[in-house]
Motif scaffolding. Structure first.
Motif, PDB file in Angstrom:
ATOM      1  N   GLY A 205       0.810  -1.209   0.000  1.00 51.64           N
ATOM      2  CA  GLY A 205       0.000   0.000   0.000  1.00 51.64           C
ATOM      3  C   GLY A 205       0.843   1.258   0.000  1.00 51.64           C
ATOM      4  N   SER A 206       1.828   1.321   0.885  1.00 48.90           N
ATOM      5  CA  SER A 206       2.667   2.515   0.933  1.00 48.90           C
ATOM      6  C   SER A 206       3.536   2.630  -0.314  1.00 48.90           C
ATOM      7  CB  SER A 206       3.543   2.512   2.192  1.00 48.90           C
ATOM      8  OG  SER A 206       4.421   1.405   2.222  1.00 48.90           O
ATOM      9  N   ALA A 207       3.933   1.495  -0.916  1.00 51.05           N
ATOM     10  CA  ALA A 207       4.704   1.539  -2.159  1.00 51.05           C
ATOM     11  C   ALA A 207       3.875   2.147  -3.283  1.00 51.05           C
ATOM     12  CB  ALA A 207       5.181   0.135  -2.545  1.00 51.05           C
ATOM     13  N   CYS A 208       2.581   1.793  -3.350  1.00 50.10           N
ATOM     14  CA  CYS A 208       1.695   2.388  -4.357  1.00 50.10           C
ATOM     15  C   CYS A 208       1.543   3.892  -4.113  1.00 50.10           C
ATOM     16  CB  CYS A 208       0.331   1.708  -4.328  1.00 50.10           C
ATOM     17  SG  CYS A 208       0.325   0.024  -4.986  1.00 50.10           S
ATOM     18  N   LEU A 209       1.433   4.280  -2.851  1.00 53.57           N
ATOM     19  CA  LEU A 209       1.321   5.698  -2.531  1.00 53.57           C
ATOM     20  C   LEU A 209       2.608   6.444  -2.911  1.00 53.57           C
ATOM     21  CD1 LEU A 209      -0.331   7.970  -1.391  1.00 53.57           C
ATOM     22  CD2 LEU A 209       0.326   7.249   0.921  1.00 53.57           C
ATOM     23  N   LEU A 210       3.763   5.815  -2.716  1.00 54.33           N
ATOM     24  CA  LEU A 210       5.022   6.421  -3.138  1.00 54.33           C
ATOM     25  C   LEU A 210       5.021   6.699  -4.640  1.00 54.33           C
ATOM     26  CD1 LEU A 210       7.935   4.542  -1.317  1.00 54.33           C
ATOM     27  CD2 LEU A 210       6.938   6.748  -0.755  1.00 54.33           C
TER      28      LEU A 210
ATOM     29  N   ARG B 136      -8.468  -1.781 -23.990  1.00 52.22           N
ATOM     30  CA  ARG B 136      -8.696  -3.211 -23.732  1.00 52.22           C
ATOM     31  C   ARG B 136      -8.123  -3.652 -22.395  1.00 52.22           C
ATOM     32  NH1 ARG B 136      -6.550  -7.188 -28.023  1.00 52.22           N
ATOM     33  NH2 ARG B 136      -7.492  -8.601 -26.509  1.00 52.22           N
ATOM     34  N   HIS B 137      -7.140  -2.905 -21.901  1.00 52.17           N
ATOM     35  CA  HIS B 137      -6.426  -3.294 -20.681  1.00 52.17           C
ATOM     36  C   HIS B 137      -6.352  -2.121 -19.712  1.00 52.17           C
ATOM     37  CE1 HIS B 137      -4.705  -5.575 -24.105  1.00 52.17           C
ATOM     38  NE2 HIS B 137      -4.666  -6.602 -23.270  1.00 52.17           N
ATOM     39  N   ILE B 138      -6.353  -2.456 -18.421  1.00 52.09           N
ATOM     40  CA  ILE B 138      -5.938  -1.513 -17.395  1.00 52.09           C
ATOM     41  C   ILE B 138      -4.466  -1.799 -17.119  1.00 52.09           C
ATOM     42  CG2 ILE B 138      -6.218  -0.755 -15.002  1.00 52.09           C
ATOM     43  CD1 ILE B 138      -8.562  -0.004 -16.790  1.00 52.09           C
ATOM     44  N   PHE B 139      -3.636  -0.764 -17.171  1.00 55.87           N
ATOM     45  CA  PHE B 139      -2.209  -0.940 -16.916  1.00 55.87           C
ATOM     46  C   PHE B 139      -1.919  -0.653 -15.449  1.00 55.87           C
ATOM     47  CE2 PHE B 139      -2.289  -0.857 -21.396  1.00 55.87           C
ATOM     48  CZ  PHE B 139      -1.148  -1.516 -21.827  1.00 55.87           C
ATOM     49  N   VAL B 140      -1.231  -1.590 -14.798  1.00 54.27           N
ATOM     50  CA  VAL B 140      -0.955  -1.455 -13.375  1.00 54.27           C
ATOM     51  C   VAL B 140       0.532  -1.619 -13.107  1.00 54.27           C
ATOM     52  CG1 VAL B 140      -3.253  -2.371 -12.795  1.00 54.27           C
ATOM     53  CG2 VAL B 140      -1.274  -3.902 -12.754  1.00 54.27           C
ATOM     54  N   HIS B 141       0.979  -0.936 -12.062  1.00 57.38           N
ATOM     55  CA  HIS B 141       2.273  -1.214 -11.450  1.00 57.38           C
ATOM     56  C   HIS B 141       1.999  -2.096 -10.233  1.00 57.38           C
ATOM     57  CE1 HIS B 141       4.396   1.412 -14.020  1.00 57.38           C
ATOM     58  NE2 HIS B 141       4.364   2.531 -13.323  1.00 57.38           N
TER      59      HIS B 141
ATOM     60  N   SER C 223      -7.018  -9.254  -5.176  1.00 60.71           N
ATOM     61  CA  SER C 223      -6.816 -10.532  -4.505  1.00 60.71           C
ATOM     62  C   SER C 223      -5.370 -10.972  -4.668  1.00 60.71           C
ATOM     63  CB  SER C 223      -7.741 -11.593  -5.100  1.00 60.71           C
ATOM     64  OG  SER C 223      -7.353 -12.883  -4.676  1.00 60.71           O
ATOM     65  N   GLY C 224      -4.662 -11.089  -3.558  1.00 59.98           N
ATOM     66  CA  GLY C 224      -3.296 -11.573  -3.620  1.00 59.98           C
ATOM     67  C   GLY C 224      -3.221 -12.999  -4.120  1.00 59.98           C
ATOM     68  N   TYR C 225      -4.291 -13.768  -3.897  1.00 60.93           N
ATOM     69  CA  TYR C 225      -4.309 -15.163  -4.345  1.00 60.93           C
ATOM     70  C   TYR C 225      -4.288 -15.239  -5.868  1.00 60.93           C
ATOM     71  CZ  TYR C 225      -5.663 -20.035  -4.869  1.00 60.93           C
ATOM     72  OH  TYR C 225      -5.691 -21.357  -5.218  1.00 60.93           O
ATOM     73  N   LEU C 226      -5.078 -14.378  -6.522  1.00 65.34           N
ATOM     74  CA  LEU C 226      -5.130 -14.401  -7.979  1.00 65.34           C
ATOM     75  C   LEU C 226      -3.904 -13.749  -8.606  1.00 65.34           C
ATOM     76  CD1 LEU C 226      -8.905 -13.566  -8.510  1.00 65.34           C
ATOM     77  CD2 LEU C 226      -7.783 -15.772  -8.830  1.00 65.34           C
ATOM     78  N   MET C 227      -3.269 -12.809  -7.881  1.00 67.03           N
ATOM     79  CA  MET C 227      -2.100 -12.128  -8.432  1.00 67.03           C
ATOM     80  C   MET C 227      -0.814 -12.903  -8.183  1.00 67.03           C
ATOM     81  SD  MET C 227      -2.708  -9.250 -10.062  1.00 67.03           S
ATOM     82  CE  MET C 227      -1.221  -8.262  -9.933  1.00 67.03           C
ATOM     83  N   MET C 228      -0.669 -13.483  -6.977  1.00 65.05           N
ATOM     84  CA  MET C 228       0.610 -14.113  -6.649  1.00 65.05           C
ATOM     85  C   MET C 228       0.460 -15.374  -5.821  1.00 65.05           C
ATOM     86  SD  MET C 228       1.829 -11.069  -4.085  1.00 65.05           S
ATOM     87  CE  MET C 228       0.818 -10.560  -2.687  1.00 65.05           C
ATOM     88  N   GLY C 229      -0.760 -15.934  -5.771  1.00 65.44           N
ATOM     89  CA  GLY C 229      -0.976 -17.218  -5.108  1.00 65.44           C
ATOM     90  C   GLY C 229      -1.017 -17.176  -3.595  1.00 65.44           C
ATOM     91  N   LYS C 230      -1.163 -15.985  -2.997  1.00 65.11           N
ATOM     92  CA  LYS C 230      -1.210 -15.853  -1.544  1.00 65.11           C
ATOM     93  C   LYS C 230      -2.541 -15.231  -1.136  1.00 65.11           C
ATOM     94  CE  LYS C 230       3.804 -15.169  -1.229  1.00 65.11           C
ATOM     95  NZ  LYS C 230       4.907 -14.280  -0.775  1.00 65.11           N
ATOM     96  N   LYS C 231      -3.180 -15.820  -0.123  1.00 68.91           N
ATOM     97  CA  LYS C 231      -4.500 -15.348   0.294  1.00 68.91           C
ATOM     98  C   LYS C 231      -4.374 -14.141   1.223  1.00 68.91           C
ATOM     99  CE  LYS C 231      -6.825 -19.782  -0.308  1.00 68.91           C
ATOM    100  NZ  LYS C 231      -7.637 -20.863   0.317  1.00 68.91           N
ATOM    101  N   VAL C 232      -3.930 -13.053   0.652  1.00 66.43           N
ATOM    102  CA  VAL C 232      -3.758 -11.808   1.408  1.00 66.43           C
ATOM    103  C   VAL C 232      -4.280 -10.656   0.552  1.00 66.43           C
ATOM    104  CG1 VAL C 232      -1.762 -12.598   2.726  1.00 66.43           C
ATOM    105  CG2 VAL C 232      -1.412 -11.532   0.482  1.00 66.43           C
ATOM    106  N   PRO C 233      -4.721  -9.569   1.195  1.00 69.30           N
ATOM    107  CA  PRO C 233      -5.068  -8.381   0.412  1.00 69.30           C
ATOM    108  C   PRO C 233      -3.803  -7.760  -0.155  1.00 69.30           C
ATOM    109  CG  PRO C 233      -5.212  -7.919   2.765  1.00 69.30           C
ATOM    110  CD  PRO C 233      -4.952  -9.388   2.640  1.00 69.30           C
ATOM    111  N   HIS C 234      -3.915  -7.216  -1.334  1.00 64.75           N
ATOM    112  CA  HIS C 234      -2.737  -6.672  -2.010  1.00 64.75           C
ATOM    113  C   HIS C 234      -3.145  -5.412  -2.763  1.00 64.75           C
ATOM    114  CE1 HIS C 234       1.204  -6.645  -3.826  1.00 64.75           C
ATOM    115  NE2 HIS C 234       0.721  -6.751  -5.042  1.00 64.75           N
ATOM    116  N   TRP C 235      -2.261  -4.416  -2.768  1.00 65.35           N
ATOM    117  CA  TRP C 235      -2.540  -3.154  -3.454  1.00 65.35           C
ATOM    118  C   TRP C 235      -1.667  -3.022  -4.695  1.00 65.35           C
ATOM    119  CZ3 TRP C 235      -6.625  -0.414  -1.849  1.00 65.35           C
ATOM    120  CH2 TRP C 235      -7.042  -0.555  -0.523  1.00 65.35           C
ATOM    121  N   VAL C 236      -2.285  -2.577  -5.799  1.00 71.30           N
ATOM    122  CA  VAL C 236      -1.549  -2.246  -7.018  1.00 71.30           C
ATOM    123  C   VAL C 236      -1.964  -0.840  -7.434  1.00 71.30           C
ATOM    124  CG1 VAL C 236      -1.403  -4.645  -7.783  1.00 71.30           C
ATOM    125  CG2 VAL C 236      -3.305  -3.219  -8.566  1.00 71.30           C
TER     126      VAL C 236
END
Length: 370
Positions: free
Chosen positions: A171-176, A316-321, A295-308
């Motif tokens: 979360g703080s990395a996204c805010l940075l 056609r696409h949303i571009f994310v960091h 979903s961290g599970y769908l992004m990186m296989g971990k059942k944790v909340p994750h921010w991008v």
């Protein structure tokens, strides 16, 4: 000689495909019956490359329903045709087919002793993600490769990328990254990463350090001169579904209550409703960015909340960091920055938990007086 062309395979190509398969592979071959089935299957695509009226090779791609990835099931070039660029052309066509089916990853297995194929994959941007012992019928191991697919029409990237340096600071990395875009690149520093995390953390998350929630991120964004806006699909306290310890739960609820009170006192706009894809696309077109819960599970296989951080849209696409770079499997910043996520896939991953929580912190391109 006529220029080679690539086209979809038809049933009439099976004799030529079977001949290539028999000549190239000593075992683990695709049967005639399988060729017939896969050519007609909507979740597969078989491409052939022709030159002078003859099929010189083929590529077969499989698409798993509901997944964001495709699998290169097989790629073969006829005997005596090596070194003419047919394999490289088929691979590029397979990648385009995967993108046309809204897949963002292409994965494959290759025999560990197939040096020419391994060299092709490595020189075209694939990375080794694993090894499977005795994968083939003769006992040979397979190497697994993967490539993040990117089209030629990616939007200009005005938002710098930052890789989080701790497991809990997405979360703080996204805010940075938002601060670096709208204020100064000097924010891209681990000291700022930890400082902003401390200011926005929920204190506890499972058994380790806490993660950030949307109200805390919005509060900190405003305190550092940005204009945030909160979207949350529920008015309930967040991330408490798996918290069993009553003391942790009490502290998390108090921290979140404080964030909400301070956000309200600052006059930050809050919408207790789920954001939509159309809303996000409009905001991105206006020059804003959005910190999105996925979903961290769908992004990186971990059942944790994750921010991008969502920062672009190409129709056609949303571009994310994604600030999480999986160094242990060979990822680099190039794998996590500016990821094109098809709309349908983004809509599926932009939620968390059994309740399907939707949360976003819009960061507007306007600066406040600081």
């Amino acid at each position: 000689m006529s220029a080679p062309r690539i086209r979809p395979a038809t049933i009439s190509d099976i004799d030529a495909l079977d001949a290539i398969e028999t000549a190239v592979f000593p075992g683990d071959r695709i049967s005639r019956r399988s060729f017939r089935t896969l050519i007609d299957r909507p979740t597969a695509e078989t491409l052939v490359i022709e030159a002078d009226g003859e099929i010189r090779g083929y590529a077969m791609i499989l698409f798993r329903a509901g997944a964001a990835l495709a699998r290169l099931y097989s790629l073969a070039v006829a005997r005596g045709e090596a070194g003419k660029g047919y394999g490289r052309a088929l691979l590029a066509a397979a990648e385009k087919a995967a993108m046309d089916h809204d897949r963002i990853l292409l994965r494959l297995e290759v025999r560990e002793d197939n040096a020419s194929a391994i060299n092709l994959y490595k020189t075209t941007g694939y990375r080794n993600i694993g090894r499977v012992a005795e994968y083939y019928a003769d006992g040979m191991a397979a190497l697994r490769f993967e490539k993040l697919l990117r089209g030629p029409e990616a939007p200009d990237v005005m938002t710098p990328f930052y890789e989080q340096t701790a497991d809990f600071t997405c979360g703080s990395a996204c805010l940075l990254m938002a601060l670096a875009r709208f204020r100064s690149p000097n924010f891209l520093d681990p000291l700022w990463e930890i400082r902003l995390w401390r200011e926005a953390t929920t204190v506890f998350m499972l058994s380790g350090p806490g993660g950030c929630e949307p109200f805390g991120l919005a509060m900190v964004a405003r305190e550092h001169g940005l204009e945030p806006e909160v979207w949350c699909s529920t008015e309930e306290m967040l991330f408490l579904e798996t918290v069993r310890d009553p003391e942790k739960r009490r502290v998390m609820e108090l921290a979140q209550t404080d964030f909400r009170n301070r956000v309200a006192a600052e006059g930050t706009a809050v919408h207790y409703e789920a954001f939509t894809l159309d809303w996000l696309r409009t905001r991105l077109a206006e020059g804003h960015v959005a910190i999105i819960l996925v979903s961290g599970y769908l992004m990186m296989g971990k059942k944790v909340p994750h921010w991008v951080l969502a920062h672009g849209d190409d129709g056609r696409h949303i571009f994310v960091h994604d600030p999480w770079v999986e160094d242990e499997v060979g990822e680099t910043v190039a794998d996590a920055a500016n990821i094109p996520v098809p709309y349908a896939v983004f809509d599926r991953i932009a939620r968390f938990g059994r309740s399907g929580l939707r949360a976003a912190v819009l960061i507007k391109g306007n600066l406040l007086h600081v």
